[in-house]
Design a protein around this motif. Structure first.
Motif, mmCIF file in Angstrom:
data_model
loop_
_atom_site.group_PDB
_atom_site.id
_atom_site.type_symbol
_atom_site.label_atom_id
_atom_site.label_comp_id
_atom_site.label_asym_id
_atom_site.label_seq_id
_atom_site.Cartn_x
_atom_site.Cartn_y
_atom_site.Cartn_z
ATOM 1 N N VAL A 1 -26.937 51.989 -20.331
ATOM 2 C CA VAL A 1 -25.470 51.998 -20.309
ATOM 3 C C VAL A 1 -25.041 51.780 -18.859
ATOM 4 O O VAL A 1 -25.442 52.542 -17.972
ATOM 5 N N GLY A 2 -24.239 50.761 -18.646
ATOM 6 C CA GLY A 2 -23.829 50.429 -17.276
ATOM 7 C C GLY A 2 -22.544 51.119 -16.864
ATOM 8 O O GLY A 2 -22.422 52.333 -16.951
ATOM 9 N N TRP A 3 -21.568 50.342 -16.462
ATOM 10 C CA TRP A 3 -20.330 50.889 -15.885
ATOM 11 C C TRP A 3 -19.154 50.329 -16.651
ATOM 12 O O TRP A 3 -19.271 49.392 -17.440
ATOM 13 N N PHE A 4 -17.974 50.892 -16.389
ATOM 14 C CA PHE A 4 -16.758 50.354 -17.006
ATOM 15 C C PHE A 4 -15.612 50.489 -16.009
ATOM 16 O O PHE A 4 -15.492 51.510 -15.328
ATOM 17 N N GLY A 5 -14.772 49.473 -15.954
ATOM 18 C CA GLY A 5 -13.557 49.597 -15.154
ATOM 19 C C GLY A 5 -13.314 48.421 -14.245
ATOM 20 O O GLY A 5 -13.845 47.333 -14.456
ATOM 21 N N ALA A 6 -12.483 48.667 -13.237
ATOM 22 C CA ALA A 6 -12.020 47.602 -12.347
ATOM 23 C C ALA A 6 -12.927 47.500 -11.120
ATOM 24 O O ALA A 6 -13.069 48.465 -10.367
ATOM 25 N N ALA A 7 -13.500 46.307 -10.945
ATOM 26 C CA ALA A 7 -14.426 46.095 -9.827
ATOM 27 C C ALA A 7 -13.724 46.226 -8.474
ATOM 28 O O ALA A 7 -14.351 46.575 -7.477
ATOM 29 N N ASP A 8 -12.413 45.957 -8.457
ATOM 30 C CA ASP A 8 -11.695 46.031 -7.174
ATOM 31 C C ASP A 8 -11.067 47.404 -6.937
ATOM 32 O O ASP A 8 -10.309 47.596 -5.992
ATOM 33 N N SER A 9 -11.369 48.382 -7.801
ATOM 34 C CA SER A 9 -10.762 49.711 -7.648
ATOM 35 C C SER A 9 -11.269 50.409 -6.375
ATOM 36 O O SER A 9 -12.462 50.323 -6.061
ATOM 37 N N PRO A 10 -10.375 51.106 -5.690
ATOM 38 C CA PRO A 10 -10.845 51.869 -4.529
ATOM 39 C C PRO A 10 -11.594 53.156 -4.903
ATOM 40 O O PRO A 10 -12.195 53.784 -4.052
ATOM 41 N N ILE A 11 -11.539 53.531 -6.209
ATOM 42 C CA ILE A 11 -12.229 54.774 -6.619
ATOM 43 C C ILE A 11 -13.320 54.505 -7.639
ATOM 44 O O ILE A 11 -13.093 53.805 -8.638
ATOM 45 N N VAL A 12 -14.487 55.098 -7.390
ATOM 46 C CA VAL A 12 -15.582 55.053 -8.362
ATOM 47 C C VAL A 12 -15.948 56.488 -8.740
ATOM 48 O O VAL A 12 -16.125 57.337 -7.862
ATOM 49 N N PHE A 13 -16.025 56.747 -10.038
ATOM 50 C CA PHE A 13 -16.445 58.057 -10.555
ATOM 51 C C PHE A 13 -17.892 57.956 -11.013
ATOM 52 O O PHE A 13 -18.225 57.053 -11.788
ATOM 53 N N VAL A 14 -18.720 58.889 -10.552
ATOM 54 C CA VAL A 14 -20.136 58.848 -10.908
ATOM 55 C C VAL A 14 -20.507 60.085 -11.725
ATOM 56 O O VAL A 14 -20.449 61.215 -11.222
ATOM 57 N N GLY A 15 -20.861 59.861 -12.994
ATOM 58 C CA GLY A 15 -21.300 60.954 -13.859
ATOM 59 C C GLY A 15 -22.811 61.109 -13.796
ATOM 60 O O GLY A 15 -23.480 60.598 -12.884
ATOM 61 N N GLU A 16 -23.343 61.810 -14.788
ATOM 62 C CA GLU A 16 -24.781 62.110 -14.796
ATOM 63 C C GLU A 16 -25.577 60.995 -15.481
ATOM 64 O O GLU A 16 -26.387 60.311 -14.867
ATOM 65 N N GLY A 17 -25.302 60.827 -16.755
ATOM 66 C CA GLY A 17 -26.032 59.816 -17.525
ATOM 67 C C GLY A 17 -25.469 59.785 -18.923
ATOM 68 O O GLY A 17 -24.756 60.712 -19.331
ATOM 69 N N PRO A 18 -25.761 58.726 -19.672
ATOM 70 C CA PRO A 18 -25.181 58.601 -21.013
ATOM 71 C C PRO A 18 -25.632 59.715 -21.951
ATOM 72 O O PRO A 18 -26.783 60.159 -21.904
ATOM 73 N N GLY A 19 -24.702 60.156 -22.808
ATOM 74 C CA GLY A 19 -25.034 61.055 -23.903
ATOM 75 C C GLY A 19 -25.164 60.228 -25.171
ATOM 76 O O GLY A 19 -25.217 58.999 -25.125
ATOM 77 N N VAL A 20 -25.133 60.922 -26.305
ATOM 78 C CA VAL A 20 -25.395 60.228 -27.565
ATOM 79 C C VAL A 20 -24.305 59.196 -27.895
ATOM 80 O O VAL A 20 -24.608 58.090 -28.359
ATOM 81 N N VAL A 21 -23.048 59.533 -27.642
ATOM 82 C CA VAL A 21 -21.956 58.594 -27.967
ATOM 83 C C VAL A 21 -22.002 57.388 -27.023
ATOM 84 O O VAL A 21 -21.801 56.241 -27.437
ATOM 85 N N GLU A 22 -22.295 57.657 -25.753
ATOM 86 C CA GLU A 22 -22.386 56.560 -24.784
ATOM 87 C C GLU A 22 -23.532 55.626 -25.154
ATOM 88 O O GLU A 22 -23.414 54.401 -25.054
ATOM 89 N N ASP A 23 -24.644 56.216 -25.605
ATOM 90 C CA ASP A 23 -25.799 55.414 -26.016
ATOM 91 C C ASP A 23 -25.430 54.552 -27.228
ATOM 92 O O ASP A 23 -25.829 53.392 -27.336
#
Ligand code: URA
Length: 215
Positions: free
Chosen positions: A29-51
């Motif tokens: 599971v990669g990333w989602f959102g705007a590549a030009d955003s000044p903010i990046v949120f970093v979580g832990e890792g995918p869970g079952v729904v993300e998978d």
């Protein structure tokens, strides 16, 4: 340019099978959102729904994150969300430091190099340990600015999954306010450094309209 570079990286990630975590997951599971955003949120890792959906932070934790972002005047389409590790560990266990390092050095570091965010937000201990160092503690160090090992300004806050586990109402309220203030601090710094960027769309992003189950 950033979008193109991210797209190429996503194609490489799709076929990654460099560690054992890939075996129990449907896929990275990669990333989602705007590549030009000044903010990046970093979580832990995918869970079952993300998978299932191939989207980071789309399950219960992600839904709570979206509410908190909305309260802090940000929407998911205007920020970028990603994780330290890209494959769901078997049984949803927390990845160990070696697993986190192995994956993040191959993927997260490259994402951040492309994105060059003004602000990084570490969601929870695993992200804090990778972006800062393993001696940092989320309860002690959240809400304080530090530089990531890559040199980015970073602030940590509680992981939404932690909030979902708190049963004591008073403690939950306190933790929610902490998260709100951390998000506000991140937003304010990002807007100070990128004043023309809109961190909020008119509507919340409905990730379930954008992603389909992949099995
Ligand atoms: N928790 C995370 O840290 N990331 C996800 O993508 C889902 C749950």
């Amino acid at each position: 340019m950033k979008e193109e570079a991210l797209k190429n990286l996503a194609h490489e990630l799709e076929v990654c099978s460099q560690c054992q975590l890939r075996e129990a997951a449907q896929g990275p599971v990669g990333w989602f959102g705007a590549a030009d955003s000044p903010i990046v949120f970093v979580g832990e890792g995918p869970g079952v729904v993300e998978d299932d959906f191939g989207c980071p932070l789309i399950g219960p934790s992600g839904q709570l994150l979206d509410k908190a972002l909305w309260a802090a005047k940000m929407t998911r389409d205007r920020v970028l969300t990603t994780n330290v590790i890209k494959c769901r560990p078997k049984g949803n266990r927390t990845p160990n430091i070696a697993e986190a390092d192995f994956c993040a050095q191959r993927w997260l570091d490259k994402e951040l190099e492309i994105l060059q965010p003004k602000v990084v937000v570490a969601l929870g201990g695993v992200a804090l340990h990778y972006l800062g160092n393993p001696d940092m503690r989320i309860t002690r160090d959240r809400g304080k600015w530090f530089k990531t090992k890559h040199g980015f300004d970073c602030i940590a806050t509680f992981h939404p999954a932690y909030l979902l586990r708190i049963s004591n109402v008073k403690a939950l309220n306190a933790a929610k306010w902490d998260v709100f203030h951390d998000l506000e601090a991140a937003r304010d710094k990002a807007l100070e450094l990128a004043p023309d960027y809109a961190l909020m769309s008119e509507e919340k992003t409905d990730l379930f309209k954008l992603f389909r189950r992949r099995k």
